[in-house]
Design a protein around this motif. Structure first.
Motif, mmCIF file in Angstrom:
data_model
loop_
_atom_site.group_PDB
_atom_site.id
_atom_site.type_symbol
_atom_site.label_atom_id
_atom_site.label_comp_id
_atom_site.label_asym_id
_atom_site.label_seq_id
_atom_site.Cartn_x
_atom_site.Cartn_y
_atom_site.Cartn_z
ATOM 1 N N GLY A 640 0.756 -1.246 -0.031
ATOM 2 C CA GLY A 640 0.253 0.094 -0.081
ATOM 3 C C GLY A 640 0.958 1.444 -0.244
ATOM 4 O O GLY A 640 0.415 2.469 -0.291
ATOM 5 N N LEU A 641 2.161 1.186 -0.060
ATOM 6 C CA LEU A 641 2.877 2.435 0.016
ATOM 7 C C LEU A 641 3.196 2.751 -1.607
ATOM 8 O O LEU A 641 3.275 1.865 -2.400
ATOM 9 N N SER A 642 3.119 4.182 -1.784
ATOM 10 C CA SER A 642 2.955 4.740 -3.202
ATOM 11 C C SER A 642 3.897 5.893 -3.308
ATOM 12 O O SER A 642 4.152 6.510 -2.265
ATOM 13 N N SER A 643 4.372 6.169 -4.479
ATOM 14 C CA SER A 643 5.217 7.177 -4.786
ATOM 15 C C SER A 643 4.269 7.977 -6.029
ATOM 16 O O SER A 643 3.739 7.087 -6.912
ATOM 17 N N VAL A 644 4.617 9.236 -6.294
ATOM 18 C CA VAL A 644 3.849 9.878 -7.172
ATOM 19 C C VAL A 644 4.767 10.803 -7.819
ATOM 20 O O VAL A 644 5.651 11.408 -7.343
ATOM 21 N N ALA A 645 4.691 10.699 -9.307
ATOM 22 C CA ALA A 645 5.467 11.728 -10.132
ATOM 23 C C ALA A 645 4.636 12.178 -11.102
ATOM 24 O O ALA A 645 3.720 11.544 -11.535
ATOM 25 N N GLN A 646 4.815 13.540 -11.740
ATOM 26 C CA GLN A 646 4.089 14.310 -12.768
ATOM 27 C C GLN A 646 5.126 14.488 -13.929
ATOM 28 O O GLN A 646 6.348 14.871 -13.772
ATOM 29 N N ALA A 647 4.520 14.731 -15.112
ATOM 30 C CA ALA A 647 5.002 15.307 -16.257
ATOM 31 C C ALA A 647 4.046 16.288 -16.770
ATOM 32 O O ALA A 647 3.104 16.022 -16.979
ATOM 33 N N GLU A 648 4.476 17.341 -17.443
ATOM 34 C CA GLU A 648 3.803 18.402 -17.905
ATOM 35 C C GLU A 648 4.424 18.683 -19.429
ATOM 36 O O GLU A 648 5.623 18.998 -19.408
ATOM 37 N N ILE A 649 3.432 18.904 -20.297
ATOM 38 C CA ILE A 649 4.138 19.379 -21.800
ATOM 39 C C ILE A 649 3.166 20.207 -22.243
ATOM 40 O O ILE A 649 1.747 20.045 -22.064
ATOM 41 N N GLU A 650 3.355 21.172 -23.057
ATOM 42 C CA GLU A 650 2.583 22.184 -23.861
ATOM 43 C C GLU A 650 2.595 21.632 -25.353
ATOM 44 O O GLU A 650 3.760 21.338 -25.939
ATOM 45 N N ILE A 651 1.410 21.554 -25.979
ATOM 46 C CA ILE A 651 1.278 21.114 -27.383
ATOM 47 C C ILE A 651 1.864 22.309 -28.219
ATOM 48 O O ILE A 651 1.352 23.516 -28.278
ATOM 49 N N ALA A 652 2.751 22.030 -28.890
ATOM 50 C CA ALA A 652 3.597 23.152 -29.607
ATOM 51 C C ALA A 652 2.856 23.360 -31.025
ATOM 52 O O ALA A 652 2.043 22.660 -31.502
ATOM 53 N N ASN A 653 2.877 24.718 -31.243
ATOM 54 C CA ASN A 653 2.292 25.124 -32.618
ATOM 55 C C ASN A 653 3.371 25.041 -33.673
ATOM 56 O O ASN A 653 4.600 24.979 -33.560
ATOM 57 N N VAL A 654 2.686 24.360 -34.912
ATOM 58 C CA VAL A 654 3.510 24.068 -35.913
ATOM 59 C C VAL A 654 3.392 25.352 -36.778
ATOM 60 O O VAL A 654 2.534 25.758 -37.278
#
Length: 884
Positions: A640-654
């Motif tokens: 029941g032990l857990s770790s949390v990680a996140q990642a964020e990204i912006e959708i780039a304009n072509v």
């Protein structure tokens, strides 16, 4: 109005030949008419200009002062206005509205005001009179030179007589001191005063001794002792200067150098410890600054404070007059044959007896060497051959050879007063009441280092320990010597055993720990010299740890991943765009060897997307440029032990792609071509702006029309999409020679203007343009559109000649254009297709609406730029909105 060589601008109106022509004012100023006036607006002046702000009633101007001036032409009339103001000296500043400075004089910069202002700064002292010349024109605005008023004025302003320099003064000139001697030295003091406030510069000081000049002391305020001798007479003359003028010389003196009082010094009674069988002698040193010998010095002896007259002027006292226990003192009052000096006294000396002095012994404990936390104690012993007891003891302490007076006669030196590396000794002597023993000295005592102590120790992190945590130690130690921590020993204990391979390590990596182990750490403090007393933490157990070593990656790809880091595929592509799917790659390990499960949640622009829970891929049709996607990965073990990680990204304009076409193809030099950017594309949005740069000129619009001459021309298209990103494309277009008529001539026959020209190509249409102004390009406006002189299309023919009745008595300027490939080559090429005829004397000219103003132009397309001079090329550009 004519331009003179030195004049400054004034308002000018140009007069045209006929009454039907307009009079155009020189609305931005004209130079050279401050005294001549505006004679082309009438032969007689009718205005009375005024000039205010000058100190007419104050006796003239003050050099360097600034005055605020105002001027006009008197009662105002409607219409245009201008002026020219000239001053023969001084400078201008703080120019008012519509006032400008040209060639050192003032004129108007626009023609809508009737009065003006500026600041004038007077010239330097000695300039003398300054002449002011002013011309003012008030035009009535009828666009002719009739009915206008002008006038001139001249004023002369003198220089204020108060500007003459006032010489300075030397006040309160005195000798310092007033009664000098060779010992005091001699100086002069004075007060400098200048009514104009000028600073002192170049003051002269001259000294004389006994009537003779002393050149070596010129301009010195003091005389050193080496120049002085008793009896000399000195005078001094001070002549102050302010850099321009000098004041009256002021002399003082003579002052006499007086006698210097003699001095008796270094008085001493010998022997140092006299007894009742010794002769008591007085020794002293006589000194006189004037070098005069001792004469009549008084010596006085005192017993128990009472003067003994029979010993006056004696330098010794016989043993017959001395008894044990007497207290004797002597004084000396020196005399140099002229005056007495100050009385000087010896110290009081106590006469001992024939008693034998005692002897002393001394040592300091702890014996040998001490540490910085030890107090030092002196032990003094003694013996006396006469069996007398010790009445007094004197103790002197020495640190590194220097006496420490604060511990005089103290038997203990506190630990706070010693430092590591110092060497201490003690000296002592004893007295039996009559005589002192000799001084005796202890052995050297060296202060050694005191080991440090650990005051606190902690194993980090605090709280529960798991196998995912690094272990570290921090501690504090104290050192009475102030030594920093150095060479301390660190020992780690696992399950009660010392693990030597970890010795000296301040941090233990999580990979070294195992669940259920017990850890503690010990520190033996060091200061670089010694190790102190150690301190050890209590044991702490390693608990089960949550998954760790997490890595989360976002980008474009075909498939997502969650699992062990060793199986991690190649990372997704970044930056991510909306043309491909968005995927997540996540990994984690459990340091306890337990299996790991993953939970995935997605958020778009800060809002959770429930239908994407535990999805590893976001399809491209859900992506848009500018979106921000956040993925949260939760890695859990079976406990029941857990770790949390996140990642964020912006959708780039072509970025958009800039593409354009040119028509007609090939283009015709001098005719309009169309630049079409409709083929430009934006894959993930739409294009909102089209910007063109043609040979440095700017246009906007999806389609623009451009007129270019022969040669190579650069065309750059920049497109902007709805996200603000840009794309550019550059091309170079090469044109052939401009095809135009040649040999154009214009002649006047009576009132008829006849044009003829040459044409070497197939039959075509020709268009004739007329203007009353010379063909001159004057640049482009803020939109890039051309601003040119007025042209009027007055005729069209397929012949090589054309004629008309002169429409106005004036110089008439004609241009002939040709149609090539169905397009008009609207180009004034090297002026070969232009001609001018003087129709000023045409007897039957037709008076039509004046040409030359923008409002009367009927040309549908403007000439962009006229090429004047050999091989010059112009450009005219029009956007689609002008073709509508």
């Amino acid at each position: 109005m004519l331009r003179s060589r030195r004049a400054v601008a004034i308002f000018v109106l140009m007069m045209l030949i006929s009454s039907s022509q307009v009079a155009i004012a020189n609305s931005t100023g004209k130079t050279g008419q401050s005294t001549a006036g505006c004679t082309c607006h009438g032969s007689a002046s009718s205005l009375s200009p005024s000039l205010s702000g000058l100190p007419w009633g104050a006796g003239g101007y003050t050099p360097g002062a600034t005055y605020s001036l105002n001027w006009d032409g008197g009662p105002h009339i409607s219409g245009d206005g201008g002026f020219n103001l000239d001053a023969s000296a001084g400078s201008w500043s703080n120019l008012g509205p519509q006032v400008q400075l040209q060639n050192g004089e003032l004129t108007h910069s626009s023609d809508s005001l009737r009065s003006w202002s500026a600041d004038w700064t007077a010239p330097a002292t000695g300039t003398g009179n300054v002449d002011f010349n002013l011309a003012v024109l008030y035009a009535n605005g009828n666009d002719a030179n009739t009915g206008d008023d002008w006038g001139t004025g001249t004023w002369t302003l003198g220089e204020s007589s108060s500007s003459t320099n006032t010489p300075p003064e030397a006040q309160s000139v005195i000798f310092v001191p007033a009664q000098p001697t060779r010992a005091t030295g001699l100086a002069v003091d004075y007060t400098y005063y200048d009514a104009d406030g000028d600073s002192e510069q170049g003051t002269q000081i001259r000294w004389k001794v006994d009537g003779n000049n002393v050149g070596s002391l010129d301009d010195q305020t003091s005389v050193s002792q080496t120049w002085l001798a008793k009896g000399q007479e000195w005078t001094c003359t001070v002549t102050v200067k302010d850099g321009t003028d000098q004041g009256d010389p002021v002399s003082i003196g003579p002052v006499r150098i007086n006698n210097t009082l003699p001095i008796a010094r270094n008085l001493e009674l010998t022997p140092e410890n006299p007894i009742d069988t010794d002769e008591l002698r007085l020794d002293y040193e006589y000194f006189d600054f004037d070098g005069e010998p001792q004469q009549g010095t008084e010596i006085r002896w005192y017993l128990e404070g009472a003067r003994i007259p029979e010993l006056d002027d004696e330098d010794s006292v016989s043993p017959l007059m001395i008894r044990g226990g007497d207290q004797w003192e002597a004084s000396v009052k020196p005399h140099d044959g002229y005056e007495f000096g100050q009385i000087v006294y010896t110290g009081v000396v106590v006469i001992g007896s024939s008693n034998n002095p005692p002897s002393a012994t001394v040592y300091v404990s702890p014996v040998g060497n001490a540490r910085t936390d030890d107090a030092l104690q002196v032990n003094v012993g003694w013996t006396d051959p006469d069996g007398d007891t010790v009445q007094s003891t004197e103790i002197r302490w020495f640190r590194d050879g220097s006496q420490v007076s604060a511990y005089n006669d103290l038997t203990i030196v506190l630990a706070e007063s010693t430092s590591k590396g110092e060497t201490w000794t003690a000296k002592a002597r004893v007295s039996d009441g009559l005589l002192w023993s000799d001084w005796v000295e202890s052995e050297d005592l060296v202060i050694l280092n005191t080991p440090p102590k650990v005051t606190s120790i902690e194993m980090l992190p605090a709280g529960t320990l798991t196998t995912s945590m690094n272990l570290s130690v921090i501690w504090e130690q104290s050192d009475v010597d102030g030594d920093p921590e150095m060479n301390s020993q660190i020992r780690w204990w696992v399950d009660g055993e010392w693990v030597r391979e970890y010795d000296g390590m301040t941090e233990i990596l999580a990979s070294e720990t195992v669940r259920d182990q017990s850890w503690s750490v010990q520190v033996v403090p060091g200061d670089g010299d010694d190790l102190g007393i150690s301190l050890k933490t209590t044991s702490r157990q390693i608990e089960n740890g949550a998954p760790g070593n997490m890595q989360v990656l976002l980008g474009n790809g075909n498939a997502g991943f969650t699992g062990n880091p060793s199986e991690m595929p190649s990372p997704p592509t970044t930056p991510a765009n909306s043309l491909e799917s968005l995927v997540v790659h996540a990994s984690a390990t459990d340091l306890d060897g337990e299996p790991v499960s993953f939970q995935v949640t997605w958020a778009r622009n800060g809002f959770t997307v429930p239908d994407l829970e535990d999805a590893l891929i976001v399809l491209a049709d859900r992506l848009e440029p500018g979106q921000t996607w956040l993925v949260t990965i939760t890695a859990s073990d079976p406990w029941g032990l857990s770790s949390v990680a996140q990642a964020e990204i912006e959708i780039a304009n072509v970025p958009p792609t800039a593409l354009f076409s040119i028509s007609p193809e090939p283009p015709i030099a001098g005719a309009f071509i169309t630049l079409d950017a409709s083929m430009s594309v934006d894959l993930d949005g739409q294009i909102t702006h089209y910007m063109w740069d043609v040979n440095g000129a700017s246009l906007t619009g999806e389609m623009v029309k451009v007129q270019l001459g022969s040669g190579s021309h650069s065309v750059m298209l920049t497109v902007v999409d709805d996200m603000g990103q840009t794309g550019s494309s550059v091309s170079y277009i090469t044109f052939g020679e401009v095809t135009t008529v040649t040999g154009l001539t214009a002649t006047l026959s009576g009132s008829e203007v006849e044009l003829s020209w040459e044409w070497s190509r197939e039959e075509t249409n020709f268009r004739i343009y007329r203007s009353t102004s010379a063909f001159t390009s004057i640049g482009h406006n803020s939109n890039g559109e051309p601003l040119v002189t007025g042209l009027e299309a007055v005729g069209e023919t397929s012949e090589l000649s054309w004629s008309e009745t002169a429409p106005v008595a004036s110089n008439l300027h004609y241009a002939v254009t040709a149609e090539v490939g169905g397009l008009e080559v609207l180009w004034l090429f090297q002026m070969e297709n232009t001609a001018t005829v003087d129709a000023s004397d045409a007897p039957n000219s037709v008076d039509i609406e004046p040409t030359g103003s923008i409002s009367s132009m009927s040309l549908p397309l403007m000439i962009i730029m006229v090429l004047v001079g050999f091989a010059s090329i112009g450009i005219t550009m029009f956007g689609r909105r002008r073709d509508a």
